[in-house]
Write an enzyme that holds these catalytic residues in place. Structure first.
Site, mmCIF file in Angstrom:
data_model
loop_
_atom_site.group_PDB
_atom_site.id
_atom_site.type_symbol
_atom_site.label_atom_id
_atom_site.label_comp_id
_atom_site.label_asym_id
_atom_site.label_seq_id
_atom_site.Cartn_x
_atom_site.Cartn_y
_atom_site.Cartn_z
ATOM 1 N N TRP A 194 0.855 -1.180 0.000
ATOM 2 C CA TRP A 194 0.000 0.000 0.000
ATOM 3 C C TRP A 194 0.907 1.251 0.000
ATOM 4 O O TRP A 194 1.908 1.301 0.720
ATOM 5 C CB TRP A 194 -0.904 0.000 1.248
ATOM 6 C CG TRP A 194 -1.656 1.301 1.391
ATOM 7 C CD1 TRP A 194 -2.758 1.675 0.691
ATOM 8 C CD2 TRP A 194 -1.318 2.387 2.247
ATOM 9 N NE1 TRP A 194 -3.137 2.939 1.062
ATOM 10 C CE2 TRP A 194 -2.270 3.410 2.021
ATOM 11 C CE3 TRP A 194 -0.298 2.606 3.177
ATOM 12 C CZ2 TRP A 194 -2.244 4.627 2.694
ATOM 13 C CZ3 TRP A 194 -0.282 3.821 3.849
ATOM 14 C CH2 TRP A 194 -1.251 4.813 3.613
ATOM 15 N N ASP A 361 -15.882 12.647 -2.161
ATOM 16 C CA ASP A 361 -15.327 11.353 -1.745
ATOM 17 C C ASP A 361 -16.115 10.780 -0.567
ATOM 18 O O ASP A 361 -17.278 11.151 -0.326
ATOM 19 C CB ASP A 361 -13.816 11.520 -1.442
ATOM 20 C CG ASP A 361 -13.013 10.268 -1.698
ATOM 21 O OD1 ASP A 361 -13.023 9.384 -0.821
ATOM 22 O OD2 ASP A 361 -12.379 10.155 -2.769
ATOM 23 N N TRP A 472 -14.803 4.284 -7.925
ATOM 24 C CA TRP A 472 -15.240 2.976 -7.386
ATOM 25 C C TRP A 472 -14.108 2.416 -6.545
ATOM 26 O O TRP A 472 -13.112 1.953 -7.056
ATOM 27 C CB TRP A 472 -15.577 2.043 -8.542
ATOM 28 C CG TRP A 472 -16.068 0.684 -8.150
ATOM 29 C CD1 TRP A 472 -15.372 -0.274 -7.488
ATOM 30 C CD2 TRP A 472 -17.364 0.118 -8.413
ATOM 31 N NE1 TRP A 472 -16.151 -1.397 -7.316
ATOM 32 C CE2 TRP A 472 -17.378 -1.190 -7.879
ATOM 33 C CE3 TRP A 472 -18.513 0.590 -9.061
ATOM 34 C CZ2 TRP A 472 -18.480 -2.028 -7.975
ATOM 35 C CZ3 TRP A 472 -19.615 -0.251 -9.156
ATOM 36 C CH2 TRP A 472 -19.597 -1.532 -8.619
ATOM 37 N N ASP A 473 -14.285 2.473 -5.224
ATOM 38 C CA ASP A 473 -13.209 2.111 -4.298
ATOM 39 C C ASP A 473 -13.404 0.686 -3.773
ATOM 40 O O ASP A 473 -14.506 0.122 -3.853
ATOM 41 C CB ASP A 473 -13.228 3.118 -3.133
ATOM 42 C CG ASP A 473 -11.887 3.254 -2.436
ATOM 43 O OD1 ASP A 473 -10.978 2.454 -2.715
ATOM 44 O OD2 ASP A 473 -11.756 4.166 -1.590
ATOM 45 N N ASP A 543 -2.515 5.828 -2.951
ATOM 46 C CA ASP A 543 -2.891 6.752 -1.875
ATOM 47 C C ASP A 543 -1.709 7.618 -1.472
ATOM 48 O O ASP A 543 -1.865 8.546 -0.680
ATOM 49 C CB ASP A 543 -3.375 5.963 -0.656
ATOM 50 C CG ASP A 543 -4.869 5.706 -0.726
ATOM 51 O OD1 ASP A 543 -5.525 6.254 -1.628
ATOM 52 O OD2 ASP A 543 -5.371 4.945 0.123
HETATM 53 C C1 DGJ Z 1 -9.147 4.875 -0.139
HETATM 54 C C2 DGJ Z 1 -8.869 5.692 -1.350
HETATM 55 O O1 DGJ Z 1 -7.707 5.272 -1.967
HETATM 56 C C3 DGJ Z 1 -8.817 7.169 -0.971
HETATM 57 O O2 DGJ Z 1 -8.491 7.934 -2.080
HETATM 58 C C4 DGJ Z 1 -10.138 7.557 -0.398
HETATM 59 O O3 DGJ Z 1 -11.132 7.495 -1.375
HETATM 60 C C5 DGJ Z 1 -10.478 6.683 0.780
HETATM 61 N N1 DGJ Z 1 -10.409 5.296 0.458
HETATM 62 C C6 DGJ Z 1 -11.856 6.989 1.310
HETATM 63 O O4 DGJ Z 1 -12.218 6.154 2.310
#
Ligand code: DGJ
Length: 725
Positions: A194, A361, A472-473, A543
């Site tokens: 990550w 978001d 879409w997460d 991230d």
């Molecule tokens: C993980 C994503 O990678 C972030 O950009 C953000 O959208 C968060 N989740 C929100 O919980």
């Protein structure tokens, strides 16, 4: 031009640059002969050449398959190396003897049943299907090969068909296998974690097995379904490279086994860990598609083939070639802590600097003031959006911005109405406590009821918001991959059925909302693969928004993916992940290496800095087409430590955008020079905003002198315009 030649028991797939050749030995065994630079033909006894056995003396009952380069080796019968296919019958024996039955050749590229795959709108590809059979089990195995006319790539997949009367169990089924005669060279995979996704990881080939895999339920941040084999000494612009990628977003394996004779078997496909599949009489099973690229001109040439393939044969819908909107995402600006008033103030500043799309978001639904609650309850929180998505998005549009939304549809919080109503909808094993990750559980996308629920939830939110964009997460992996929806004998099908269900929902949604731009995300780049790219033209790269770290992440991601696929934003300093402070110009220059956007609280930025942002945004806008769809050329490899540099050359060759980032400030260090590539050596190029004009040969040989500001991670960006015709 793509063509498939059939000559004396050989199948020869080729286009202007590459050949892929296989041969039918004694009418029965499919031997791999060659993959590489285009050949006019192959003469003589190829079997003898590679195995020291003349073809007429070959007898499969003499244990000789172990030496034979094979197209699709089955396990347990004569070949003692790792196999591509393992299937058991009801007697439990997992020995297979595949023999040729028939073949067909067709124009174009068939779609894959329920799976994303490369497509060919022009119908200029050619596809070969060779059917092999194990008559003992009643198993047919169709091997599909497509050769593209405009990319140096071969797409492969396999369809298994149970034509017999017994239940078969598939333990392992690879999408592609290539037996290289010699294992000279190096393996490169994209490995990480990550916030450190897809770092380049080189290793020399040595006897035994080496590669990457994921059993996490997603292609993952830790490893990517991609690998390449490069000849010793291959560089950015020279040397032979063979690359493999899977059009799939779940568990996979990609590895190379070097055998006792120095041959190398490369395979890519579904991970057989936590996998098997019951094939009832009459059933079919289709593997994910693998794509193989060959380049004679190094890593750079290989990447340009992948980028062309992504643009022409993977991405679909209007955004396959359209300009991507410059967006502002509120995540790092507010996290969960916002009101409509705050968001509108942020959006107002975004509009002021020229942003085109506002993305709301996480945190707008249920009681989501933290990551502990409400996933699954996709109903607006009236404390934050008093007039719902409809009212809020209307206000955003009134500011002249388009509107985008975040959702994490595959997940459920234990503290949610959805979970209270349907506790069995998540992945779980009976008798085991339910493991949470980021306080959440994974919905079982393999279940038709869950698919329906997810479709309705997303379609409803998109409709209410009249959204132009959806992020879409997906923020946790599977553990355990088990479900109440399947009987015990099918539990190991859970992870792949999940992917099929997810793809079915994405297919419906992208069809129902063709104008919406979908951006994939999985805690950043935890599911950055060709499978997701088929539905979603861009992916949030990581991230980690730190400009220095992004140089490494984006550089190695560009091995496979074009800048149009990589979400990249200007964020705040000190950076929220690393604490590093980098100049605004560097943050903007690095974000220009992907789909450009902002992710910081603009209401906290003073007017003079907002003016600088406005100017940088205008600069990006003026060259956006070149950045997104031009030829991407890597110049300095950041993993070598000095810094990173790259350039984008417009399709017509008239414009180039060059960026360099120097990692460490150097006092009294002498001029830094960057030699460009890809320009017309006879042409002249003017540097935008100056009186300077340089020859193409001068820029590529003598180089461009870089004028860095002081400080670490200083950047230098120039825009070159070709002078005259
Ligand atoms: C993980 C994503 O990678 C972030 O950009 C953000 O959208 C968060 N989740 C929100 O919980």
């Amino acid at each position: 031009m793509a063509e498939i030649l059939e000559q004396q028991c050989t199948f020869h797939l080729r286009n202007a640059n590459i050949s892929y050749i296989m041969r039918l030995v004694r009418g029965e065994i499919l031997m791999h002969v060659y993959f590489g630079k285009r050949l006019s033909e192959v003469r003589g006894d190829v079997l003898h050449r590679f195995t020291a056995v003349p073809e007429e003396g070959f007898d499969r009952n003499e244990f000789r398959l172990d030496r034979l380069p094979q197209e699709y080796p089955a396990c347990g019968y004569g070949d003692l190396r790792a196999g591509a296919l393992t299937v058991r019958g009801e007697d439990g024996v997992d020995a297979l003897a595949l023999a040729y039955v028939r073949h067909t050749i067709q124009d174009g590229k068939p779609a894959l049943n329920g799976l994303p795959a490369t497509h060919d709108r022009t119908n200029r590809c050619k596809t070969l299907c060779v059917t092999m059979e194990d008559s003992r089990l009643g198993l047919e195995c169709e091997l599909y090969y497509t050769v593209f006319d405009d990319c140096d790539a071969i797409a492969r997949h396999v369809v298994l068909h149970n034509t017999g009367r017994q239940t078969l169990t598939v333990d392992r089924v690879m999408s592609a296998c290539v037996d290289f005669h010699s294992a000279q060279g190096q393996l490169l995979t994209l490995s990480g974690a990550w916030a450190r996704e897809r770092y380049m990881d080189w290793r020399p080939l040595s006897q035994g097995r080496q590669g990457v895999a994921s059993a996490r339920g997603a292609s993952s941040a830790q490893s990517n379904p991609f690998m390449l084999l490069a000849e010793r000494g291959a560089m950015e612009d020279s040397g032979e490279v063979y690359a493999f990628a899977l059009v799939y977003s779940g568990n996979f394996t990609a590895d190379v086994t070097v055998d006792q004779y120095g041959g190398a078997r490369a395979m890519i496909g579904l991970n057989d860990e936590q996998f098997d599949w019951q094939l009832l009489p009459g059933d079919h099973f289709t593997t994910p598609e693998a794509v193989l690229v060959y380049a004679a001109d190094g890593l750079g040439g290989m990447s340009r083939e992948w980028h062309a393939l992504c643009h022409r044969h993977v991405t679909r819908g209007p955004y396959a070639s359209a300009q991507r909107p410059i967006l502002l995402n509120n995540w790092e600006a507010t996290y969960f802590n916002f009101t409509e008033e705050k968001l509108l103030a942020l959006a107002g500043k975004a509009a002021q600097i020229g942003v085109e799309l506002f993305v709301l978001d996480d945190g707008w639904f249920g009681h989501r003031d933290s990551d502990a609650v409400s996933l699954g309850d996709w109903v607006e929180d009236p404390r934050k959006l008093p007039d719902g998505l409809a009212g809020f998005s209307e206000r955003i549009r009134a500011l002249g911005l388009r509107f985008g939304l975040w959702m994490e549809p595959e997940m459920v919080s234990p503290d949610s109405d959805l979970y209270r109503a349907h506790p069995d909808w998540c992945l779980h094993a009976p008798g085991m406590p339910r493991l949470t990750g980021r306080n959440q559980l994974v919905l079982d996308m393999g279940s038709p009821q869950v698919q329906e629920y997810v479709y309705e939830a997303v379609a409803g939110a998109l409709t209410r918001a009249k959204a132009d964009y959806l992020k879409w997460d997906m923020n946790r992996n599977f553990s355990p991959a088990a479900t109440a929806a399947l009987p015990p004998a099918r539990q190991r099908e859970t992870a792949h059925r999940y992917m099929l269900g997810l793809y079915a929902v994405l297919e419906r949604l992208t069809e129902a909302f063709p104008e919406v731009l979908f951006e994939s995300c999985a805690s950043g780049g935890g599911r950055f693969d060709l499978g997701m790219l088929y539905y979603m033209p861009q992916t949030w790269c990581s991230d980690n928004t730190d400009a220095h770290d992004r140089c490494l992440i984006q550089y190695s991601t560009s091995l496979l993916f074009p800048p149009s696929a990589m979400g990249a934003h200007v964020s705040a300093v000190p950076n929220h992940q690393t604490g590093r402070v980098t100049a605004l110009e560097t943050r903007s220059a690095v974000a220009m290496g992907g789909t450009y956007g902002f992710e910081l609280d603009l209401t906290q930025i003073d007017e003079s800095e907002l003016e600088r942002m406005k100017a940088l945004l205008a600069q990006e806008k003026s060259v956006r087409d070149t950045l997104l769809y031009g030829q991407f050329i890597r110049l300095w490899n950041p993993f070598e430590g000095r810094g990173a540099a790259w350039m984008s050359l417009s399709a017509c060759g008239r414009q180039a955008v060059v960026t360099a980032v120097r990692f460490r400030a150097a006092v009294n260090g002498g001029p830094e020079v960057l030699r460009l590539r890809g320009l017309d050596s006879g042409a002249h190029y003017a540097v935008r905003g100056t009186e300077d004009v340089y020859g193409g040969d001068e820029l590529m040989n003598l180089g461009l002198t870089l004028q860095f500001a002081t400080g670490d991670d200083a950047s230098y960006t120039v825009i070159l315009e070709r002078v005259g015709a």
